[in-house]
Write a protein that holds these residues in place. Structure first.
Motif, PDB file in Angstrom:
ATOM      1  N   GLY A   2      66.096  28.911  42.153  1.00  0.00           N
ATOM      2  CA  GLY A   2      67.274  29.627  42.588  1.00  0.00           C
ATOM      3  C   GLY A   2      66.957  30.462  43.804  1.00  0.00           C
ATOM      4  O   GLY A   2      65.827  30.472  44.301  1.00  0.00           O
ATOM      5  N   GLN A  26      66.911  30.787  37.598  1.00  0.00           N
ATOM      6  CA  GLN A  26      66.549  30.135  36.342  1.00  0.00           C
ATOM      7  C   GLN A  26      65.050  30.307  36.126  1.00  0.00           C
ATOM      8  O   GLN A  26      64.258  30.179  37.066  1.00  0.00           O
ATOM      9  CB  GLN A  26      66.896  28.646  36.379  1.00  0.00           C
ATOM     10  N   THR A  68      67.492  42.966  39.026  1.00  0.00           N
ATOM     11  CA  THR A  68      67.757  43.427  40.388  1.00  0.00           C
ATOM     12  C   THR A  68      67.472  44.916  40.543  1.00  0.00           C
ATOM     13  O   THR A  68      67.607  45.471  41.631  1.00  0.00           O
ATOM     14  CB  THR A  68      69.209  43.137  40.788  1.00  0.00           C
ATOM     15  N   LYS A  75      68.614  40.809  33.731  1.00  0.00           N
ATOM     16  CA  LYS A  75      69.835  39.997  33.675  1.00  0.00           C
ATOM     17  C   LYS A  75      69.562  38.541  33.335  1.00  0.00           C
ATOM     18  O   LYS A  75      70.372  37.890  32.678  1.00  0.00           O
ATOM     19  CB  LYS A  75      70.551  40.092  35.018  1.00  0.00           C
ATOM     20  N   TYR A  76      68.449  38.016  33.789  1.00  0.00           N
ATOM     21  CA  TYR A  76      68.145  36.600  33.608  1.00  0.00           C
ATOM     22  C   TYR A  76      66.917  36.446  32.725  1.00  0.00           C
ATOM     23  O   TYR A  76      65.933  37.185  32.885  1.00  0.00           O
ATOM     24  CB  TYR A  76      67.914  35.921  34.963  1.00  0.00           C
ATOM     25  N   GLN A 113      71.697  33.861  41.469  1.00  0.00           N
ATOM     26  CA  GLN A 113      71.275  33.514  40.115  1.00  0.00           C
ATOM     27  C   GLN A 113      69.889  32.891  40.168  1.00  0.00           C
ATOM     28  O   GLN A 113      69.519  32.263  41.144  1.00  0.00           O
ATOM     29  CB  GLN A 113      72.268  32.528  39.494  1.00  0.00           C
ATOM     30  N   TYR A 134      63.758  39.924  43.236  1.00  0.00           N
ATOM     31  CA  TYR A 134      63.890  40.321  41.836  1.00  0.00           C
ATOM     32  C   TYR A 134      62.618  40.987  41.326  1.00  0.00           C
ATOM     33  O   TYR A 134      61.508  40.498  41.599  1.00  0.00           O
ATOM     34  CB  TYR A 134      64.156  39.107  40.949  1.00  0.00           C
TER      35      TYR A 134
END
Length: 127
Positions: free
Chosen positions: A26, A3, A103, A115-116, A1, A32
């Motif tokens: 993280g 942030q 990813t 995703k984030y 994960q 990423y």
């Protein structure tokens, strides 16, 4: 994960420049792909407009057509940051700008593969 926290937004006159930064915390930031998206005032819904993306290594970048030649995305994996240099800003660039992580390989443009997300930073360009 991971942030994400954006910074660097503000008020600028048309023709001016701003540099947005996104700090990541993280694990495995360098694994990423990173992107910038934006949402203009009055736009509703979750989907945001693609601005630019960069692959995990920095070797691949993608830009929305209206940003090519004006915006530059870059990253520093040692500092866990990704930046967006915005030049020749126009009033229509006014929006909340979001940093996002994926990813997926390469520098994908699709909103749905990220995703984030960060909380966003406001950019206002006055005419």
């Amino acid at each position: 994960q991971v942030q994400l926290v954006e910074s660097g937004g503000g008020l600028v006159q048309a023709g001016g420049s701003l540099r947005l930064s996104c700090a990541a915390s993280g694990r495995s930031f360098s694994s990423y792909g990173m992107g910038w998206f934006r949402q203009a005032p009055g736009r509703t819904g979750k989907e945001r407009e693609f601005v630019a993306a960069i692959s995990w290594s920095g070797s691949s970048t993608s830009y929305a057509d209206s940003m090519k030649g004006r915006f530059t995305i870059s990253r520093d994996n040692a500092k866990n940051t990704v930046s967006l240099q915005m030049n020749s800003l126009k009033p229509e660039d006014t929006a909340v700008y979001y940093c996002a992580a994926t990813t997926y390989p390469g520098s994908p443009v699709g909103f749905g593969v990220y995703k984030y997300w960060g909380q966003g930073t406001q950019v206002t360009v006055s005419s």
